[in-house]
Design an enzyme around this catalytic site. Structure first.
Site, PDB file in Angstrom:
ATOM      1  N   ASP A 246      44.659  47.524  33.541  1.00 38.39           N
ATOM      2  CA  ASP A 246      45.403  46.324  33.927  1.00 38.39           C
ATOM      3  C   ASP A 246      46.643  46.297  33.040  1.00 38.39           C
ATOM      4  O   ASP A 246      46.549  46.581  31.840  1.00 38.39           O
ATOM      5  CB  ASP A 246      44.532  45.064  33.727  1.00 38.39           C
ATOM      6  CG  ASP A 246      45.080  43.839  34.448  1.00 38.39           C
ATOM      7  OD1 ASP A 246      44.367  43.289  35.307  1.00 38.39           O
ATOM      8  OD2 ASP A 246      46.242  43.434  34.156  1.00 38.39           O
TER       9      ASP A 246
ATOM     10  N   VAL B  26      44.631  44.668  42.444  1.00 38.27           N
ATOM     11  CA  VAL B  26      45.607  43.823  41.747  1.00 38.27           C
ATOM     12  C   VAL B  26      45.992  42.659  42.646  1.00 38.27           C
ATOM     13  O   VAL B  26      45.505  42.524  43.773  1.00 38.27           O
ATOM     14  CB  VAL B  26      46.865  44.634  41.300  1.00 38.27           C
ATOM     15  CG1 VAL B  26      46.466  45.812  40.436  1.00 38.27           C
ATOM     16  CG2 VAL B  26      47.684  45.100  42.494  1.00 38.27           C
TER      17      VAL B  26
ATOM     18  N   GLU C  95      47.349  39.979  45.177  1.00 35.66           N
ATOM     19  CA  GLU C  95      47.511  40.185  46.619  1.00 35.66           C
ATOM     20  C   GLU C  95      48.971  39.995  47.049  1.00 35.66           C
ATOM     21  O   GLU C  95      49.311  39.040  47.758  1.00 35.66           O
ATOM     22  CB  GLU C  95      46.562  39.216  47.355  1.00 35.66           C
ATOM     23  CG  GLU C  95      46.514  39.326  48.857  1.00 35.66           C
ATOM     24  CD  GLU C  95      45.787  40.565  49.380  1.00 35.66           C
ATOM     25  OE1 GLU C  95      45.439  41.434  48.583  1.00 35.66           O
ATOM     26  OE2 GLU C  95      45.605  40.645  50.599  1.00 35.66           O
TER      27      GLU C  95
ATOM     28  N   LYS D  88      51.410  45.728  45.323  1.00 39.65           N
ATOM     29  CA  LYS D  88      50.368  46.699  45.664  1.00 39.65           C
ATOM     30  C   LYS D  88      50.985  48.064  45.982  1.00 39.65           C
ATOM     31  O   LYS D  88      50.498  49.100  45.515  1.00 39.65           O
ATOM     32  CB  LYS D  88      49.545  46.203  46.854  1.00 39.65           C
ATOM     33  CG  LYS D  88      48.574  45.097  46.459  1.00 39.65           C
ATOM     34  CD  LYS D  88      47.446  44.980  47.446  1.00 39.65           C
ATOM     35  CE  LYS D  88      46.495  43.855  47.104  1.00 39.65           C
ATOM     36  NZ  LYS D  88      45.474  44.192  46.118  1.00 39.65           N
TER      37      LYS D  88
ATOM     38  N   SER E  37      42.678  41.856  50.947  1.00 35.77           N
ATOM     39  CA  SER E  37      41.961  41.065  51.954  1.00 35.77           C
ATOM     40  C   SER E  37      42.801  40.921  53.210  1.00 35.77           C
ATOM     41  O   SER E  37      42.267  40.693  54.289  1.00 35.77           O
ATOM     42  CB  SER E  37      41.688  39.655  51.440  1.00 35.77           C
ATOM     43  OG  SER E  37      40.997  39.700  50.240  1.00 35.77           O
TER      44      SER E  37
ATOM     45  N   HIS F 264      36.906  47.038  50.761  1.00 38.23           N
ATOM     46  CA  HIS F 264      37.044  45.593  50.618  1.00 38.23           C
ATOM     47  C   HIS F 264      35.716  44.950  50.223  1.00 38.23           C
ATOM     48  O   HIS F 264      34.796  44.844  51.040  1.00 38.23           O
ATOM     49  CB  HIS F 264      37.567  45.009  51.949  1.00 38.23           C
ATOM     50  CG  HIS F 264      37.834  43.541  51.891  1.00 38.23           C
ATOM     51  ND1 HIS F 264      37.594  42.698  52.952  1.00 38.23           N
ATOM     52  CD2 HIS F 264      38.318  42.766  50.893  1.00 38.23           C
ATOM     53  CE1 HIS F 264      37.918  41.473  52.596  1.00 38.23           C
ATOM     54  NE2 HIS F 264      38.352  41.482  51.363  1.00 38.23           N
TER      55      HIS F 264
ATOM     56  N   ASN G 230      33.540  38.319  47.384  1.00 38.69           N
ATOM     57  CA  ASN G 230      33.372  37.555  46.159  1.00 38.69           C
ATOM     58  C   ASN G 230      32.157  36.623  46.275  1.00 38.69           C
ATOM     59  O   ASN G 230      32.057  35.909  47.275  1.00 38.69           O
ATOM     60  CB  ASN G 230      34.661  36.729  45.969  1.00 38.69           C
ATOM     61  CG  ASN G 230      34.709  36.005  44.643  1.00 38.69           C
ATOM     62  OD1 ASN G 230      33.929  36.285  43.742  1.00 38.69           O
ATOM     63  ND2 ASN G 230      35.611  35.053  44.534  1.00 38.69           N
TER      64      ASN G 230
ATOM     65  N   GLU H 295      33.647  46.309  53.351  1.00 39.02           N
ATOM     66  CA  GLU H 295      34.339  46.865  54.525  1.00 39.02           C
ATOM     67  C   GLU H 295      35.101  48.114  54.091  1.00 39.02           C
ATOM     68  O   GLU H 295      35.879  48.063  53.123  1.00 39.02           O
ATOM     69  CB  GLU H 295      35.323  45.843  55.102  1.00 39.02           C
ATOM     70  CG  GLU H 295      34.639  44.707  55.832  1.00 39.02           C
ATOM     71  CD  GLU H 295      35.624  43.634  56.291  1.00 39.02           C
ATOM     72  OE1 GLU H 295      35.560  43.235  57.453  1.00 39.02           O
ATOM     73  OE2 GLU H 295      36.450  43.193  55.463  1.00 39.02           O
TER      74      GLU H 295
ATOM     75  N   ASN I  75      36.794  38.601  57.945  1.00 43.07           N
ATOM     76  CA  ASN I  75      37.682  37.437  57.916  1.00 43.07           C
ATOM     77  C   ASN I  75      38.167  37.082  59.311  1.00 43.07           C
ATOM     78  O   ASN I  75      38.445  35.928  59.610  1.00 43.07           O
ATOM     79  CB  ASN I  75      38.859  37.688  56.970  1.00 43.07           C
ATOM     80  CG  ASN I  75      38.400  37.569  55.521  1.00 43.07           C
ATOM     81  OD1 ASN I  75      37.390  36.921  55.246  1.00 43.07           O
ATOM     82  ND2 ASN I  75      39.104  38.205  54.605  1.00 43.07           N
TER      83      ASN I  75
HETATM   84  P1  NAD Z   1      43.329  38.060  40.236  1.00 46.68           P
HETATM   85  O1  NAD Z   1      44.608  37.330  40.297  1.00 46.68           O
HETATM   86  O2  NAD Z   1      42.133  37.399  39.647  1.00 46.68           O
HETATM   87  O3  NAD Z   1      43.537  39.442  39.435  1.00 46.68           O
HETATM   88  C1  NAD Z   1      44.600  40.331  39.645  1.00 46.68           C
HETATM   89  C2  NAD Z   1      44.730  41.228  38.404  1.00 46.68           C
HETATM   90  O4  NAD Z   1      45.690  42.217  38.695  1.00 46.68           O
HETATM   91  C3  NAD Z   1      45.238  40.477  37.161  1.00 46.68           C
HETATM   92  O5  NAD Z   1      44.350  40.731  36.073  1.00 46.68           O
HETATM   93  C4  NAD Z   1      46.590  41.071  36.896  1.00 46.68           C
HETATM   94  O6  NAD Z   1      46.896  41.173  35.507  1.00 46.68           O
HETATM   95  C5  NAD Z   1      46.437  42.450  37.520  1.00 46.68           C
HETATM   96  N1  NAD Z   1      47.729  43.037  37.865  1.00 46.68           N
HETATM   97  C6  NAD Z   1      48.784  42.448  38.453  1.00 46.68           C
HETATM   98  N2  NAD Z   1      49.761  43.352  38.607  1.00 46.68           N
HETATM   99  C7  NAD Z   1      49.314  44.523  38.128  1.00 46.68           C
HETATM  100  C8  NAD Z   1      49.896  45.825  37.992  1.00 46.68           C
HETATM  101  N3  NAD Z   1      51.120  46.076  38.420  1.00 46.68           N
HETATM  102  N4  NAD Z   1      49.146  46.797  37.460  1.00 46.68           N
HETATM  103  C9  NAD Z   1      47.884  46.553  37.019  1.00 46.68           C
HETATM  104  N5  NAD Z   1      47.319  45.338  37.079  1.00 46.68           N
HETATM  105  C10 NAD Z   1      48.018  44.332  37.637  1.00 46.68           C
HETATM  106  O7  NAD Z   1      43.026  38.534  41.721  1.00 46.68           O
HETATM  107  P2  NAD Z   1      41.624  38.769  42.429  1.00 46.68           P
HETATM  108  O8  NAD Z   1      41.147  37.495  43.001  1.00 46.68           O
HETATM  109  O9  NAD Z   1      40.726  39.578  41.554  1.00 46.68           O
HETATM  110  O10 NAD Z   1      42.083  39.662  43.683  1.00 46.68           O
HETATM  111  C11 NAD Z   1      42.384  41.034  43.554  1.00 46.68           C
HETATM  112  C12 NAD Z   1      42.385  41.656  44.923  1.00 46.68           C
HETATM  113  O11 NAD Z   1      41.131  41.457  45.542  1.00 46.68           O
HETATM  114  C13 NAD Z   1      43.396  41.065  45.874  1.00 46.68           C
HETATM  115  O12 NAD Z   1      43.915  42.085  46.672  1.00 46.68           O
HETATM  116  C14 NAD Z   1      42.605  40.078  46.698  1.00 46.68           C
HETATM  117  O13 NAD Z   1      43.136  39.855  47.978  1.00 46.68           O
HETATM  118  C15 NAD Z   1      41.306  40.829  46.812  1.00 46.68           C
HETATM  119  N6  NAD Z   1      40.129  39.991  47.097  1.00 46.68           N
HETATM  120  C16 NAD Z   1      39.959  38.799  46.459  1.00 46.68           C
HETATM  121  C17 NAD Z   1      38.836  38.044  46.744  1.00 46.68           C
HETATM  122  C18 NAD Z   1      38.606  36.743  46.026  1.00 46.68           C
HETATM  123  O14 NAD Z   1      37.790  35.944  46.504  1.00 46.68           O
HETATM  124  N7  NAD Z   1      39.242  36.502  44.905  1.00 46.68           N
HETATM  125  C19 NAD Z   1      37.883  38.511  47.660  1.00 46.68           C
HETATM  126  C20 NAD Z   1      38.065  39.764  48.273  1.00 46.68           C
HETATM  127  C21 NAD Z   1      39.206  40.494  47.972  1.00 46.68           C
END
Ligand code: NAD
Length: 723
Positions: free
Chosen positions: A350, A407, A409, A414, A436, A457, A460, A469, A507
């Protein structure tokens, strides 16, 4: 060697000089020992033969390490639903007649090392004595209830006599498992010892308990009625029935049938109780719930065996040895923890050092979570630190063979991150994204080799949600899909391969449900009523509670993507952005549609949020007819229509993947068999009829061509032939 021993396929006999016989079972052609017709038939012959030989004692054990008996041969279980009840009861009786030979003459003991479930435990219960091993792999239980059935080979009869009707109901109606020590404390087994001592311990017990009259007394007790006075019986009946109703919401007939069967069987002798059990088993096997649960089980088994893709051209993937996760947020941390839980060392990268450092305790705590103690096992967490490598530099990915991007969304971030990952890793590394909402094709744009890229995918919270998925982008290769499927399985997940399409599968099917709930709110139906009706249908939580759990900001963003793609039937609701603007994001802010006692996943609902009430009133529609039945139709029929559209678009291979996905990812009630099976329980023609009064709501309630075709042909929506 007596003639009987020579043509045995599943059993081996060893006689020792002291007059003891070891009967070792190894069932060929199965990963675990299962009670096939062949085993039962050979057991019957061997026991008849031994009856004539009169050995001093017989010790029944498994020749397969870690597997005593996993249960009945489930590949044949699905046939049950098609047999007449008398034939099913007869099948039970035939198995029981063989098991009964284990306590009819010479003393017997079962040595239980490894899985001892269902029919396997019933077999062990039929012996006079049981010795379980204290090894980690030893688990005992009666999981039939999970298939909508009850133990039909004497389990309810013997267990009630062995440990008492109350604990017997608890074990059989919950389907929970015990380790060797717990089985010992409950009295299910007579001793629990290390595997190396188990056979000797069984031998000693046979001598000791034969000499002191214990075995003879136990045989008498096992064949008599249970000593249970009317007050105890009434108390057990009332309390257990209430607990069962609380657990099952009245949707599952097996747990109350288990209670009734055990109570009815307790007041008569074992032979009569056994007939009661066989009849109850046959009745349950014929219920739609058992048929649905057996089908869901068969679909799960297919998923377990399936590589998700035809691997003839690409070959079977080699297991990933060096997995890495990029992004240590909620999801990245959960994904990393699931690797550690599965015994796989993992690297987490990260760019934000604080976020990375903050994620470590959570990753370790989740990975070392002790389900029984309901807290992390600290010693285990300490051990796992050596398996977790963290870095703020992408250079740490150099040796990774699968990288899971998770990372923030945002497509621009990304794309940049994915390109950076590709620069760091070798040419054979599989790259995946946890996005997502972003199309895989779009995220792949910046990659030199998009064939090695796909969606992986997770849902949570990662620890609890088994569905994953695997999203195939336009350029994704079969080999990449196969690797992603294999990797998800190594994490204990249930992967479903989905084609790239907005919202993927889950979804996309969830969207009409949440959307319709929002529309119903605007028509004046209360949040509490919507949630109650959805729960009554069997959902683990209602749609409004779900909105608050997902987070209204997340729902808003996902809604934008989905309404852009499916605007003809889904219009983004103005209610959600208004609440987001007011800072009412759901559970995480202690207020959304509801107010919560505290922020976070565990806060108790304390009432409806005033702001939400005001916003809903601002965007109110005129009320419509809203009986509970109509609410069910409005919430679930659009989901079914969306599933049918998904089939039209070949989003997944067939309807079984849809039913599996909605059960595992949305908590759609398994007793209904999934969305398509629910549609079949109504019948396609009835679904069309129920959609008629909803037609004025627009395209979202319009029957699809596929539905109309099924309605006129009468073919089921789940028209599959199971393997
Ligand atoms: P989050 O905001 O909790 O975490 C994102 C992390 O990415 C942070 O720790 C940030 O420091 C890191 N980050 C940002 N830019 C970066 C970079 N350039 N290089 C390395 N690290 C970087 O987000 P999340 O909820 O964990 O979601 C992450 C992914 O999972 C997203 O694509 C989201 O759509 C997907 N997702 C989320 C959920 C949910 O319910 N939260 C469910 C399924 C999928």
């Amino acid at each position: 060697m007596p003639a009987i021993d020579r043509d045995l396929e599943t059993l081996a006999l060893e006689r020792d000089a002291d007059g003891f016989v070891r009967l070792t079972v190894t069932v060929p052609g199965h990963r675990q020992n299962v009670l096939t017709q062949r085993v039962i038939e050979e057991l019957s012959r061997v026991l008849d033969q031994l009856h004539a030989e009169r050995p001093r004692g017989v010790i029944l054990l498994s020749g397969r390490p870690g597997s005593f008996f996993a249960g009945a041969d489930l590949s044949r279980l699905e046939e049950l639903g098609t047999l007449p009840t008398a034939e099913i009861a007869d099948l039970c009786d035939r198995g029981k007649a063989v098991f009964a030979k284990l306590s009819a003459s010479f003393p017997t003991a079962a040595v239980i090392d490894g899985t001892c479930l269902g029919g396997g435990l019933e077999l062990a219960l039929a012996c006079d004595l049981r010795v379980a091993t204290s090894e980690k792999h030893t688990v005992l239980g009666l999981p039939e209830v999970k298939l909508g059935l009850l133990p039909g080979w004497g389990g309810t009869v013997r267990l009630a006599r062995l440990i008492g009707p109350g604990p017997a109901v608890e074990l059989a109606a919950s389907g929970e498992t015990l380790d060797g020590a717990a089985a010992g404390r409950l009295g299910v087994v007579d001793a629990c010892v290390p595997a190396a001592e188990a056979v000797e311990s069984a031998r000693r017990l046979l001598v000791l308990r034969g000499d002191d009259g214990f075995i003879a007394a136990r045989r008498r007790r096992m064949s008599a009625p249970v000593d249970l006075d009317s007050v105890e019986r009434a108390f057990l009946e009332a309390t257990t029935a209430a607990v069962i109703l609380g657990r099952t919401g009245g949707h599952y007939p097996a747990p109350p049938a288990i209670l009734r069967t055990i109570l009815a069987g307790a007041s008569v002798d074992a032979a009569a109780a056994s007939r009661i059990e066989s009849e109850a088993f046959a009745k349950l096997a014929a219920t739609p719930v058992a048929r649905n649960l057996l089908r869901v089980f068969a679909i799960g088994e297919r998923n377990r065996r399936d590589s998700g893709v035809d691997t003839t051209s690409c070959g079977e993937p080699s297991p990933a040895a060096a997995p890495a996760v990029v992004g240590a947020g909620i999801m990245g941390a959960g994904i990393a923890a699931s690797h550690l839980r599965a015994g796989q060392p993992v690297t987490v990268v990260d760019i934000n050092p604080e976020a990375l450092a903050a994620s470590v305790p959570g990753i370790l705590a989740e990975a070392a979570w002790d389900r029984l103690a309901k807290r992390p096992d600290e010693a285990r967490a300490l051990q796992l630190t050596g398996h977790l490598r963290t870095s703020t530099s992408f250079a740490a990915l150099a040796a990774a063979d699968i990288v899971m991007e998770s990372v923030t969304e945002r497509p621009d971030i990304k794309q940049q991150v994915l390109a950076e990952i590709e620069r760091m890793v070798g040419p054979g590394t599989v790259i995946t994204t946890n996005t997502s909402t972003n199309p895989i094709g779009r995220l792949a744009a910046g990659l030199t080799d998009p064939s090695r890229f796909c969606g992986l995918h997770f849902f949570n919270p990662v620890r609890r949600m088994t569905l994953v998925e695997i999203v195939r982008g336009p350029a994704t290769s079969d080999a990449t899909v196969a690797s992603a499927v294999a990797h998800a399985k190594r994490l204990g997940k249930c992967p479903v391969v989905v084609n790239d399409s907005p919202g993927f599968l889950v979804n996309r099917i969830l969207m009409p449900y949440l959307h319709e709930a929002g529309e119903l709110l605007r028509e004046g139906v209360s949040a509490e009523r919507l949630d109650r009706v959805a729960r009554g249908f069997g959902m683990p939580m209602g749609p409004i509670e779900l909105y608050d759990m997902i987070g209204l900001d997340t729902a808003f963003y996902a809604g934008l993507v989905l309404s852009a793609a499916y605007g003809d039937r889904i219009e983004a609701s103005p209610v959600i952005p208004a609440l987001v603007k007011a800072g009412k994001l759901g559970r995480k802010t202690a207020a959304g549609f509801y107010r919560y006692a505290e922020a976070g996943p565990h806060g108790r609902i304390v009432g409806r949020d005033d702001k939400a009430t005001e916003v809903i009133a601002r965007y109110a529609y005129p009320p419509r007819e809203s009986s509970d039945r109509t609410i069910v139709d409005r919430l679930f029929l659009p989901m079914l229509l969306e599933a049918l559209r998904g089939l039209d678009e070949n989003l997944v291979r067939d309807g079984r993947d849809i039913d599996l996905a909605v059960i595992h990812a949305l908590g759609f009630p398994a007793f209904r068999g999934g969305l398509l099976a629910w549609g079949d329980s109504l019948g396609a023609a009835e679904v069309v009829r129920r959609l008629e009064p909803l037609a004025e709501l627009g395209l979202r309630m319009k029957p699809t061509e596929r539905l109309l075709a099924h309605a006129s042909s009468g073919r089921p929506l789940t028209g599959e032939v199971l393997p």
